[in-house]
Design an enzyme around this catalytic site. Sequence first.
Site, short mmCIF file in Angstrom:
data_model
loop_
_atom_site.label_atom_id
_atom_site.label_comp_id
_atom_site.label_asym_id
_atom_site.label_seq_id
_atom_site.Cartn_x
_atom_site.Cartn_y
_atom_site.Cartn_z
CB ALA A 94 -0.92 0.00 1.22
N GLY A 148 4.92 0.21 -3.70
CA GLY A 148 4.05 -0.97 -3.79
C GLY A 148 2.73 -0.69 -4.50
CE1 TYR A 189 15.48 1.30 5.38
CE2 TYR A 189 17.32 2.48 4.37
CZ TYR A 189 16.12 1.80 4.25
OH TYR A 189 15.56 1.60 3.00
#
Length: 364
Positions: free
Chosen positions: A11, A15, A189
């Site tokens: 979403a 994507g 990250y």
Amino acid sequence: MTKRVLITGGAGFIGSRLVKALLRQDPDQQIWVFDNLHPQVHGDNPASPVFPEGVHFVLGDVADAEALNAVVEKSQPELVYHLAAETGTGQSYDEPTRYCAVNVLGTTHLIEALRRVDTTRRVVLAASRAVYGEGGYRDADGVEFVGLPRQPQNMAEGDFSVPLPKNARLPATPSASHAGLPPAPASVYASTKLMQEYLLCQAGEGAEWEATILRFQNVYGPGQSLRNPYTGVLSIFARQLLAGGQLAIFEDGDIARDFVFVDDVVAALVCASINPVTHGSILDIGSGEAVTILDMARMLMRALGLPDNAYSVTGQFRIGDIRYACADVSAAKGQLKWSPQVSIQSGVQQLADWAKSEFKTATL
Ligand SMILES: NC(=O)c1ccc[n+]([C@@H]2O[C@H](COP(=O)([O-])OP(=O)(O)OC[C@H]3O[C@@H](n4cnc5c(N)ncnc54)[C@H](O)[C@@H]3O)[C@@H](O)[C@H]2O)c1
């Protein structure tokens, strides 16, 4: 032709466009989107996302093994795109546990769920160029070295250069990133994104599925969350500019990035499902060109119809920011039969036009 596809994080910015591109390629594909509608990206109390007819949306968190297992069980995917992730470099220092729970454990949950159904033939990971850290530099003899982490005390004194190992002969120039460079993640990250790669490649050994790793550079374009303060520098800039603000350009303005338009990234993801790429292949996805943040900011101001002087170069810096990034896209061109198509001018204009219309209508 693949019929059952699962997209984690489907979403989101990349994507949601991937879903549409896959359906354009083959309208009969059955697509499941698994996404927790992260408030940082989608806002508090987000409406259920609107997908083309036939797409199954499942609200869930990859850190929740049971929920992920259930959607894998239901979808029995032949093809998996793993996009769900915590994505803020700076934020990852403050919340390493959350970043590991989602990015690392989320990936192990996925692997275990895929093992149970044994239907999957390919897993494509949305990986990141962050794993290169400061990336490659060629010295005066043409030898390539990996840049060393920059030290805060030097940067505080205005020295933003990237140190190289002692045996490098100066001057050196940055080189485009390629999978032959040893990884040197410079943030939590980045470490979690590298771990995702390792896990999928290792778990895929001897399994029925093959892992394809696509390391994206800075993806930009319409649809990138304008509210997420942790990622997407151009979206952050667009929002600040449209609110009448001035941009603070870090370091000396010469930080360079490879900005790749979202549709080019989506095209690479689609190509990864079509072309037979060997298990564990790592492919760099970018525009192949580096642009300084200052040049990009000024281009964005002009595209928004604003004077291009709404900024100051502050000398501030952030730990974990790297100095130069650019992709060597030759491997991706060869193996995916893909190449970036969207010029930076066209891409920035599309982002600016979209941001203007969003800013008028949305509560950000
Ligand atoms: N955008 C970039 O510049 C860029 C660069 C390199 C790599 N990537 C990678 O591409 C992928 C997609 O990035 P994007 O730009 O579309 O980001 P995004 O934030 O727009 O999309 C990520 C989606 O994942 C969902 N999500 C987050 N945590 C989740 C969780 N725990 N469980 C389920 N869903 C979750 C979010 O709700 C969101 O819809 C990420 O893996 C990111 O690391 C992006």
